[in-house]
Each structure stands twice: as structure tokens, then as C-alpha cells.
Design an enzyme around this catalytic site. Structure first.
Site, PDB file in Angstrom:
ATOM      1  N   LYS A  68       0.838  -1.212   0.000  1.00 13.59           N
ATOM      2  CA  LYS A  68       0.000   0.000   0.000  1.00 13.59           C
ATOM      3  C   LYS A  68       0.868   1.254   0.000  1.00 13.59           C
ATOM      4  O   LYS A  68       0.649   2.174  -0.785  1.00 13.59           O
ATOM      5  CB  LYS A  68      -0.895  -0.022   1.254  1.00 13.59           C
ATOM      6  CG  LYS A  68      -1.569   1.294   1.572  1.00 13.59           C
ATOM      7  CD  LYS A  68      -2.442   1.197   2.796  1.00 13.59           C
ATOM      8  CE  LYS A  68      -1.756   1.461   4.098  1.00 13.59           C
ATOM      9  NZ  LYS A  68      -1.454   2.871   4.388  1.00 13.59           N
ATOM     10  N   ASN A  69       1.859   1.290   0.890  1.00 15.91           N
ATOM     11  CA  ASN A  69       2.629   2.520   1.051  1.00 15.91           C
ATOM     12  C   ASN A  69       3.580   2.799  -0.113  1.00 15.91           C
ATOM     13  O   ASN A  69       4.145   3.886  -0.201  1.00 15.91           O
ATOM     14  CB  ASN A  69       3.419   2.499   2.371  1.00 15.91           C
ATOM     15  CG  ASN A  69       2.489   2.653   3.565  1.00 15.91           C
ATOM     16  OD1 ASN A  69       1.302   2.953   3.402  1.00 15.91           O
ATOM     17  ND2 ASN A  69       3.011   2.437   4.766  1.00 15.91           N
TER      18      ASN A  69
ATOM     19  N   ARG B 181      -4.198  10.522   4.982  1.00 20.60           N
ATOM     20  CA  ARG B 181      -3.147  11.507   5.110  1.00 20.60           C
ATOM     21  C   ARG B 181      -2.153  11.471   3.951  1.00 20.60           C
ATOM     22  O   ARG B 181      -1.569  12.492   3.586  1.00 20.60           O
ATOM     23  CB  ARG B 181      -2.425  11.212   6.425  1.00 20.60           C
ATOM     24  CG  ARG B 181      -1.581  12.315   6.868  1.00 20.60           C
ATOM     25  CD  ARG B 181      -0.720  11.892   8.004  1.00 20.60           C
ATOM     26  NE  ARG B 181       0.595  12.427   7.766  1.00 20.60           N
ATOM     27  CZ  ARG B 181       0.937  13.654   8.014  1.00 20.60           C
ATOM     28  NH1 ARG B 181       0.083  14.483   8.557  1.00 20.60           N
ATOM     29  NH2 ARG B 181       2.151  14.091   7.749  1.00 20.60           N
TER      30      ARG B 181
ATOM     31  N   CYS C 177      -4.763  12.528  12.629  1.00 22.00           N
ATOM     32  CA  CYS C 177      -5.402  11.243  12.360  1.00 22.00           C
ATOM     33  C   CYS C 177      -5.400  10.435  13.643  1.00 22.00           C
ATOM     34  O   CYS C 177      -4.994  10.926  14.688  1.00 22.00           O
ATOM     35  CB  CYS C 177      -4.661  10.508  11.249  1.00 22.00           C
ATOM     36  SG  CYS C 177      -3.137   9.796  11.824  1.00 22.00           S
TER      37      CYS C 177
ATOM     38  N   ARG D 107       0.280  14.603  13.518  1.00 21.76           N
ATOM     39  CA  ARG D 107       0.889  14.443  12.191  1.00 21.76           C
ATOM     40  C   ARG D 107       1.018  15.744  11.388  1.00 21.76           C
ATOM     41  O   ARG D 107       0.357  15.946  10.371  1.00 21.76           O
ATOM     42  CB  ARG D 107       0.133  13.377  11.387  1.00 21.76           C
ATOM     43  CG  ARG D 107       0.169  12.051  12.080  1.00 21.76           C
ATOM     44  CD  ARG D 107      -0.440  10.946  11.286  1.00 21.76           C
ATOM     45  NE  ARG D 107       0.471  10.391  10.310  1.00 21.76           N
ATOM     46  CZ  ARG D 107       0.230   9.252   9.658  1.00 21.76           C
ATOM     47  NH1 ARG D 107      -0.880   8.596   9.892  1.00 21.76           N
ATOM     48  NH2 ARG D 107       1.088   8.784   8.794  1.00 21.76           N
TER      49      ARG D 107
ATOM     50  N   ASP E  17       4.807   0.322  11.960  1.00 21.63           N
ATOM     51  CA  ASP E  17       3.580  -0.317  11.475  1.00 21.63           C
ATOM     52  C   ASP E  17       3.489  -1.799  11.840  1.00 21.63           C
ATOM     53  O   ASP E  17       2.419  -2.392  11.749  1.00 21.63           O
ATOM     54  CB  ASP E  17       3.480  -0.175   9.948  1.00 21.63           C
ATOM     55  CG  ASP E  17       3.168   1.248   9.527  1.00 21.63           C
ATOM     56  OD1 ASP E  17       2.754   2.042  10.380  1.00 21.63           O
ATOM     57  OD2 ASP E  17       3.331   1.564   8.335  1.00 21.63           O
TER      58      ASP E  17
ATOM     59  N   ARG F 224      -8.377  -0.485   5.063  1.00 22.96           N
ATOM     60  CA  ARG F 224      -7.432   0.462   4.444  1.00 22.96           C
ATOM     61  C   ARG F 224      -6.130  -0.240   4.057  1.00 22.96           C
ATOM     62  O   ARG F 224      -5.436   0.216   3.147  1.00 22.96           O
ATOM     63  CB  ARG F 224      -7.089   1.580   5.435  1.00 22.96           C
ATOM     64  CG  ARG F 224      -8.172   2.611   5.631  1.00 22.96           C
ATOM     65  CD  ARG F 224      -7.664   3.757   6.494  1.00 22.96           C
ATOM     66  NE  ARG F 224      -6.341   4.137   6.051  1.00 22.96           N
ATOM     67  CZ  ARG F 224      -5.306   4.384   6.852  1.00 22.96           C
ATOM     68  NH1 ARG F 224      -5.441   4.314   8.156  1.00 22.96           N
ATOM     69  NH2 ARG F 224      -4.133   4.714   6.347  1.00 22.96           N
TER      70      ARG F 224
END
Ligand code: UD1
Length: 419
Positions: free
Chosen positions: A23-24, A93, A117, A122, A306, A398
Site C-alpha cells: 500500500k505505502n 493523510r 489522524c 501528524r 507499522d 485500508r
């Protein structure tokens, strides 16, 4: 539609699971597509709500996007809007990296700030200060941010902290320019290397990603390319936690071994055996996990923030006390209340969580409060006696594609139901 995950715990897992694209890595690459004048084809793009939102933003901006399974094609129409509405911007974000991409392409961008968030405030001060050094004029007003520049002027930028998002934003801002930019103290995460590789395939001239200093020689034009997204190291570490928590042996396929390295020590210390063969990891876990003496989250190649919460969850039933120290995000521990409700004994002292191992966890009705905290609750549900109902699944969706399907295939008793 409100949904919940219903998990009947204490089932051993076995078999194999295939990790999806990261995802990132996919998110900034999708943003980067506004820089390209030709079609981009992405493979291995995960099916996640964050990706859906980013595609929605691209379509709003004027790109034509088609999607079939894990293949996404993006064609920039040539007429891009310079703004993103609040409802699209506030969903995640990471949309802040459109700031660099749009400013590079159009000379201006008008965005709503993504705001805080679940993980804390952040701020984006590092992004903004860096842009200003590159001759971008920034006006911040009532939650909005406006960027404009007549010409990006290269500079040597020293980041006060190796922010992932700021590094990506500067790369996107300067890739399409006629100037040279250096980013010192750049983030070194694999997703940064992936963005460099993608942009270079499109004709950019960027080097140094993965090290402390990234050099961007701006180019006049970026074309299209075909690119397959790298595997998600965080999804992989989460499945490692699921295996460890349930005393199971599973194979995790489609991983990049090197990217898993920063979490391996924690699983070894917990008593798991790990065998890496090519792009596959076989993890075998003992019936009772050992405590992990001390885990501290750090920027890459340190232990990733994470990956932390699922490891805290599995340590809840380990032999002894695990000390976990979070250094990146203030509010990483949101799910700990729910873990304690399930019988864990975890105390928080500012950024430190002290996890006293208990004999068992017990099913409960709990709410996901953020993405990785949600994964920790799934982990807890898998090892708990009785039934765990997890609500607020949009957080989990997500970042984890088909989580209940994958876990069912591995032998877990888990299903998604209407609330
Ligand atoms: C990215 C990842 C996220 C991961 C994080 C750290 C994406 C979409 N998200 O987030 O999953 O947990 O890296 O590995 O890739 N900070 C500032 N000012 C700034 C920017 C950041 O103070 O201008 C602070 C943040 O508040 C946070 C820390 O720096 O405490 C790390 O942030 P950053 O590295 O920027 O993470 P993200 O890019 O937001």
C-alpha cells in the site's frame, strides 16, 4: 454497510498465504502518475480502500483510470485540476504527496490539509519548509494549503527528521524540473527506493534512494511505464504475528526477504523458527511464545512502527514481560484498551508499553480504532478463547486485502458479517 469480523479463536493455522503489493509504495506511485504524459500500467496494486480513494482523486483531477483485479492503468488527460476537495483529501493523510506532484506539473496546487489522524497530530512542517527552500510559495489558511511557483529552484535540503512523506513529496516536486536537488537525511524505507525506481522508469534521473542522500536531476518530461508494485512488508509481518500468536507453521509467499529483516529478531526472540527461501518465508512457532525483551520502533532499517501492534498482541500471552517503545507516532497504542478488555495485561507509560504475558485471552466485542491496531485485534481474536466481534472494519480495510479470506484458507474460523 456496517460490518464486523467474527472470529472463533484457538484454531491452528497451516498452509500458505500470498502477500499483496505494498500500500505505502502504491500510494505515492499513483500520485506520481499526474507527472507522466503517457499511460502508466501498474501490476500488483492491492485492492484496498486507500487505493480506491487515491484513484478517486486521480479521476477528479482529470486522469482516466481503469482497474482490473490488481492491474491499474492511469492516463493523464493533459488537463489537470489544481485542487482536491476536502472530502477526498480528508480520507487519508498520504494524499499530501499530491502537493508535490501537482505543483511540479502545474506550478500550483490548492489542497485541504489532511489534518491529524488516529495516530496523533501528524504535522506537515517538514514538507512545507522543504518546498519553500525550493522556491515554492506557500500560503496556509483555515485548513487549506496553496502552493505556487514560477520555477522550482534546486537546493540542498537537510531534513530535520527522515520523514517518509516529506521525502516522497520532494522527489515528486523536483523530478519534473530543470534543476538539481539533494535531500540529505532522507527516509530510507524500501517504498522510497520503489518510488525512485518507478520515476526512473518513466524517464526521471534520481539516485541514492535507500541511502542518506537522494540526488534528483530534474527532467523536462516523464513518459509512461509498466511497473509491478513491490510486496507489502507490513502485511507480511502481520501474518508472521498471526502465525506466532496461534503456535502455527505457515508459509508466507511473495515477500522481499531483505525488507522483513528488521522484524526477524523479534520473532526469533519469541521462539519462532524462520526459514527464508527465495521470496518465501516458512515460520514455525512454539506452543508458548517467549517474551521479547525490548522492541523500539525506528526509521528504516530499524523496527517499523507499522509492525508493532500485532507483535504487542501476540506478546500478550507470552512467557514473561515484553517492553515495547514507540518513537514515531504518539497514539500508536489506541488498541491496547481493547486488548486489555480481552484479558491482556498491558500498561502504557507515555511511549512505552509494558506487556505482562498472561495465560489466555478471551473473546470480546471490540472496535478497531486504526489500521494496525485493527490488525492487532484480529491477532488477539485468533488466539482468544471464545468469540471476538470486531467492528469499525473500515480501518482494517485500508491496509489488508481479503484478510478474512486469507485467514480462512489458513484454517482460521473467521467471517465477515453485517452488524
Ligand atoms: C509513512 C507511512 C506510515 C508509516 C510512517 C513511518 C505511508 C502512506 N505511510 O507515513 O504507514 O507508519 O511512514 O514509517 O507511506 N512528521 C513531522 N512533520 C512532518 C512530517 C512528519 O513532525 O512534516 C512526524 C510525524 O508526525 C511522525 C513522524 O514524523 O511522528 C514520521 O512521519 P513520516 O515519516 O512523515 O510518516 P508518513 O509519511 O506520514
Amino acid at each position: 454497510m456496517l460490518e464486523k469480523l467474527v472470529i472463533n479463536g484457538r484454531k491452528q493455522l497451516c498452509g500458505e498465504v500470498k502477500i499483496h503489493g505494498a500500500k505505502n509504495a502504491a500510494l505515492p506511485i499513483l500520485c506520481a502518475c499526474v507527472l507522466c504524459d503517457e499511460k502508466v500500467v501498474l501490476k500488483n496494486c492491492p485492492k484496498l480502500s486507500d487505493i480506491d480513494n487515491t484513484i478517486e482523486i486521480l479521476e477528479y483531477l482529470g486522469c482516466k483510470v481503469t482497474r482490473e483485479e490488481d492491474r491499474v492503468e492511469i492516463l493523464n488527460s493533459g488537463y489537470l485540476k489544481d485542487n482536491i476537495p476536502k472530502n477526498l483529501m480528508s480520507k487519508m493523510r498520504s494524499s499530501i504527496v499530491f502537493l508535490g506532484a501537482l505543483t511540479a506539473k502545474l506550478g500550483r496546487a490548492n489542497l485541504f490539509l489532511p489534518g491529524g489522524c488516529e495516530l496523533g497530530p501528524r504535522p506537515v512542517d517538514i514538507h512545507i519548509k522543504s518546498f519553500e527552500k525550493l522556491n515554492v510559495c506557500i500560503v496556509e489558511q483555515r485548513g487549506k494549503i496553496a502552493c505556487s511557483t514560477d520555477k522550482i529552484k534546486g537546493a540542498s535540503i537537510n531534513l530535520p527528521f527522515p520523514s517518509v512523506g516529506a521525502t516522497e513529496n520532494i522527489m515528486l516536486l523536483t523530478a519534473l524540473s530543470d534543476t538539481k536537488t539533494l535531500i540529505h537525511n532522507a527516509a530510507r524505507e524500501p517504498e522510497i527506493i520503489e518510488l525512485q525506481n518507478f520515476l526512473n522508469k518513466c524517464g526521471a534521473d534520481i539516485s541514492g534512494a535507500g541511502g542518506n542522500c537522494i540526488v534528483i536531476n530534474g527532467v523536462k518530461k516523464l513518459h509512461g511505464c509498466y511497473h509491478s508494485i513491490l510486496p507489502d512488508r507490513i502485511e507480511a509481518s502481520t501474518y508472521m504475528s498471526f502465525a506466532a500468536a496461534t503456535g502455527s507453521t505457515i508459509s508466507i509467499k511473495n515477500i522481499c526477504n531483505e525488507h522483513i529483516e528488521p522484524v526477524v529478531f523479534a520473532f526469533r526472540e519469541a521462539g519462532c523458527e524462520m526459514n527464508f527461501v527465495k521470496n518465501e518465508l516458512k515460520i514455525s512457532s512454539p506452543k508458548k511464545l517467549n517474551r521479547i525483551a525490548h522492541i523500539k520502533t525506528l526509521v528504516y532499517p530499524g523496527f517499523p512502527t507499522d509492525s508493532g501492534m500485532p507483535i504487542i498482541a501476540m506478546s500478550a500471552i507470552a512467557n514473561g514481560t515484553t517492553i515495547f517503545e514507540e518513537t514515531i507516532f504518539q497514539n500508536r497504542y489506541n488498541a491496547i484498551g481493547a486488548l486489555n478488555k480481552m484479558g491482556a495485561n498491558i500498561k502504557i507509560y507515555d511511549r512505552i508499553a509494558v506487556v505482562e504475558g498472561v495465560e489466555n485471552l478471551y473473546g470480546a466485542d471490540v472496535e478497531a480504532t486504526d489500521l494496525r491496531g485493527g490488525a492487532a485485534l484480529v491477532c488477539a481474536g485468533l488466539m482468544a478463547y471464545g468469540t471476538t466481534n470486531i467492528t469499525q472494519l473500515h480501518h482494517i480495510d485500508r491496509g489488508y486485502e481479503n484478510i478474512e479470506y486469507n485467514l480462512s484458507l489458513l484454517g482460521a474460523d473467521i467471517k465477515r458479517e453485517k452488524e
